[in-house]
Each structure stands twice: as structure tokens, then as C-alpha cells.
Scaffold this motif. Structure first.
Motif, short mmCIF file in Angstrom:
data_model
loop_
_atom_site.label_atom_id
_atom_site.label_comp_id
_atom_site.label_asym_id
_atom_site.label_seq_id
_atom_site.Cartn_x
_atom_site.Cartn_y
_atom_site.Cartn_z
N MET A 1 0.84 -1.19 0.00
CA MET A 1 0.00 0.00 0.00
C MET A 1 0.88 1.24 0.00
O MET A 1 2.06 1.19 0.33
N ILE A 4 0.04 5.97 4.38
CA ILE A 4 -1.18 5.87 5.18
C ILE A 4 -1.77 7.28 5.34
O ILE A 4 -1.12 8.18 5.88
N ASP A 68 -7.36 6.59 5.77
CA ASP A 68 -7.06 5.23 6.21
C ASP A 68 -7.11 5.12 7.73
O ASP A 68 -7.59 4.13 8.27
N THR A 69 -6.59 6.16 8.38
CA THR A 69 -6.35 6.11 9.82
C THR A 69 -6.79 7.39 10.50
O THR A 69 -6.64 8.49 9.95
N LYS A 90 -12.23 3.03 9.81
CA LYS A 90 -10.87 3.54 9.88
C LYS A 90 -10.01 2.72 10.84
O LYS A 90 -10.50 2.14 11.81
N HIS A 91 -8.71 2.68 10.56
CA HIS A 91 -7.76 2.25 11.56
C HIS A 91 -7.68 3.34 12.63
O HIS A 91 -7.87 4.53 12.32
N THR A 117 -10.42 -3.54 11.46
CA THR A 117 -9.26 -2.67 11.23
C THR A 117 -8.32 -2.76 12.43
O THR A 117 -8.59 -3.44 13.41
#
Length: 359
Positions: A1, A4, A68-69, A90-91, A117
Motif C-alpha cells: 500500500m 497511510i 485510512d487512519t 478507519k484504523h 481494522t
């Protein structure tokens, strides 16, 4: 990936001091694309400084972004924000305390299971090179006799002057009132009706400060079976609790606020009949200050002492690197929400072991 994509919720003290600088240093791993804070001035300053154009005063709006986070650095309980972020897929990288109540913890665990996640509660001491060096030594000790954790805590003002922290007294009055009311409701849910001193002991002494030490204790030696007593004096500036393990070993945790001193001291000591291991944690407001590990024992009938500096690596940065690895490789973090729930449960027991009403 690829990198982030991160949204940061809470741009105050610990964000400006530690997490945002490390996110910038680790730019090959992370890209901060959105910020959220209840202070318009803080949001503008941090956004301008780090070149982040997407800015929100409500975390629900931030969660609509293609992130993502979410990095949760806001004050007090993070329970609702974590749950909302997990439900948004989400993370989550969250500062302590994860939450104030066990109900919040259960809601987080349910949302985490559903999301699938990564959710990591960032107890930085657990990622400290000194802790990592000492952990197998302590867990391998024979004939453990006692555990002693001492925190001598200066005022915040006496520890942060070397940082350029920008704060603005511009949080809207209605937002400030709601935040206070929400926090009071959670404290009441956890401990019942409370006095100002009980509020301070629960929300500040325990859930803000000693949550780290309880997590360190449990990370080294698991759960005690009983809290024997907790005592508080000097309006909450002094506090001690005694915990009993199944083996009979006692763990003493002592907290003393010393606002007129600038020197922070935190020691975690495990005593055996013939050996001793002591961690000496630096102030959490300093960067790249190592945690010495002092090891004592006997060799051919002669006592020895050695001090080990395991590494100069920064604990706050190490936990962020660990989080990135967990996200990229779908790994379970060292410090999970399940573990954080156990910390909250033990902190509740410590509070309820106070032997007299706090006026």
C-alpha cells in the motif's frame, strides 16, 4: 500500500509536542490530510504550520474524508470518537485513556470486531527500548518479593517551556460546556456522584497519569488479584495504592505531584531475593531521552550493578512505527483495546479501594 492517509483529532499539547512532528518525520509512511480541533486558533495554526488544508471542528465531518487512519489525541475519554472512527471503517491510533467507563470499552470492542481494522492504544512506555530490554529480565526473575512504582510529577508548566506549544483560548462557550458535561456524565457513570476532589483523583490522577503505570505493571506481571487499599492526601497531590498478586507479592504505586519542581521522576522497580531490575523513565515531555535500566545481582558472592541504555530511539516514534507495521501487514498491536479495557477496570478498583470519603 502507499502512504497511510491520516486524520488527526486533537491538535493540542501532545499532538504538537510529539505526534505531529513524528508524523512529519515519517512522511514516507504517513500523509496527514485532515485535522480536527475544537479551538479555531489551534486548528489554523497547526494547519498552516504543517500545510494541511482540510480542517474540521467536528470529528464526524473529518470521518467523512477518504482516510485510512484516525489519530485520536483529544482530551479526556476517547471512547465515543474511537467507536465512531471504527464504525467509519478507519484504523485507529489513540492516546490514553481509551475511555472512562467499561460500557465505552465494550462499545469499542464491538465496533472493532465489526470493522476488522487496526486499533492501537498508544502507551508509549510499552514501546520504549528500555522497557523492551527490561521486560524479559523481569519476567525471568526468580523469587520475586515486591514491586514498587513511584511517580514524582512536576507541574506541566515546569516541563514544557522548551517546546513551542501554541494554545488559544477560543473554544466556543457552548462547545466547552458540552465537553465538560459529557466528561462529568462519564465520571458519574463510572463512580457515581462525586466531589471535586473525587473528580480530580479519578479523571486526572488515575485515568490521565497512573493509567500508564498500571499498563506497565500489567504488561510486566499481569493482573493482581486484589487492591488492598488506596489512600489520598493533600487535596489529591499525594496518592498511594497497594495491589496483591496471587503469589503474595505486593505492588505499591505511589504518585506525588510536586508542582514547584521541574524534575520529573518515574521509577519501576522489581525486587527479587537475589536480584533487582529498575527502570528510570524520563519525563514524557522530553524527546529522545533514554530510559536507563539498572540491573543488580550477585556474582560469585559479590554484588554487582550495571546500567544499560538500550537505545536512544524515541518511544513515541517507536509506537508510531509499530502502528504502521500493523496497518501494512494486518498485525495485532502490542497494546490492544482489550488490554486497555483491563487497565480501566483495574483503575476503577483502585479508586473504589479508597478507605474514606474524599471531600
Amino acid at each position: 500500500m502507499g502512504r497511510i492517509r491520516v486524520g488527526v483529532i486533537g491538535c493540542g499539547l501532545i499532538g504538537q509536542m510529539m505526534h505531529l512532528p513524528h508524523l512529519k518525520e515519517l512522511h514516507e509512511l504517513f500523509e496527514v490530510v485532515a485535522l480536527c480541533d475544537v479551538s479555531p486558533g489551534t486548528l489554523k495554526y497547526v494547519g498552516d504550520y504543517y500545510g494541511v488544508s482540510k480542517r474540521f471542528m467536528n470529528h464526524h465531518d473529518l470521518l467523512k474524508e477518504p482516510l485510512d487512519t484516525v489519530v485520536v489525541l483529544s482530551a479526556d475519554s476517547h471512547g465515543q470518537v474511537i467507536t465512531d472512527a471504527l464504525k467509519a471503517g478507519k484504523h485507529v491510533f489513540t492516546e490514553k485513556p481509551m475511555c472512562f467507563t467499561l460500557r465505552e470499552a465494550d462499545e469499542i470492542l464491538a465496533a472493532h470486531k465489526q470493522a476488522g481494522t487496526v486499533c492501537m492504544v498508544t502507551y508509549m512506555k510499552r514501546y520504549d527500548p528500555g522497557f523492551r530490554y527490561a521486560q524479559p529480565l523481569i519476567q525471568g526473575m526468580k523469587n520475586l518479593q515486591a514491586i514498587n512504582i513511584t511517580v514524582l510529577h512536576p507541574s506541566e508548566a515546569n516541563q514544557i517551556g522548551h517546546h513551542d506549544i501554541r494554545r488559544f483560548l477560543d473554544v466556543p462557550a457552548d462547545v466547552r460546556a458540552k465537553l465538560r458535561a459529557d466528561q462529568d456524565a462519564l465520571i458519574r457513570e463510572a463512580i457515581g456522584d462525586f466531589t471535586p476532589l473525587e473528580r480530580r483523583v479519578f479523571a486526572e490522577n488515575l485515568l490521565s497519569t497512573l493509567v500508564h503505570d498500571v499498563n506497565v505493571l500489567r504488561g510486566l506481571s499481569g493482573d493482581p488479584v486484589e487492591v488492598l487499599f488506596t489512600d489520598v492526601w493533600h487535596g489529591g497531590e499525594g496518592m498511594v495504592t497497594c495491589l496483591r498478586y496471587a503469589s503474595g507479592v505486593r505492588a505499591m504505586i505511589s504518585l506525588q505531584y510536586l508542582p514547584d519542581l521541574a524534575h520529573y521522576e518515574e521509577t519501576v522497580v522489581y525486587y527479587g531475593k537475589g536480584d533487582r531490575v529498575r527502570l528510570v523513565f524520563p519525563s514524557p515531555f522530553f524527546r529522545n531521552v533514554p530510559t536507563p535500566v539498572v540491573v543488580e545481582g550477585m556474582e560469585d558472592g559479590k554484588p554487582f550493578e550495571k546500567t544499560v541504555i538500550a537505545s536512544m530511539k524515541e518511544a513515541f516514534k517507536e509506537e508510531m512505527l509499530h502502528f504502521a507495521e500493523c496497518v501494512q501487514r494486518s498485525k495485532t498491536p502490542v497494546t490492544t483495546p482489550e488490554e486497555a479495557k483491563g487497565d480501566v477496570a483495574l483503575l476503577h478498583k483502585i479508586f473504589h479501594a479508597i478507605k474514606r470519603p474524599l471531600a
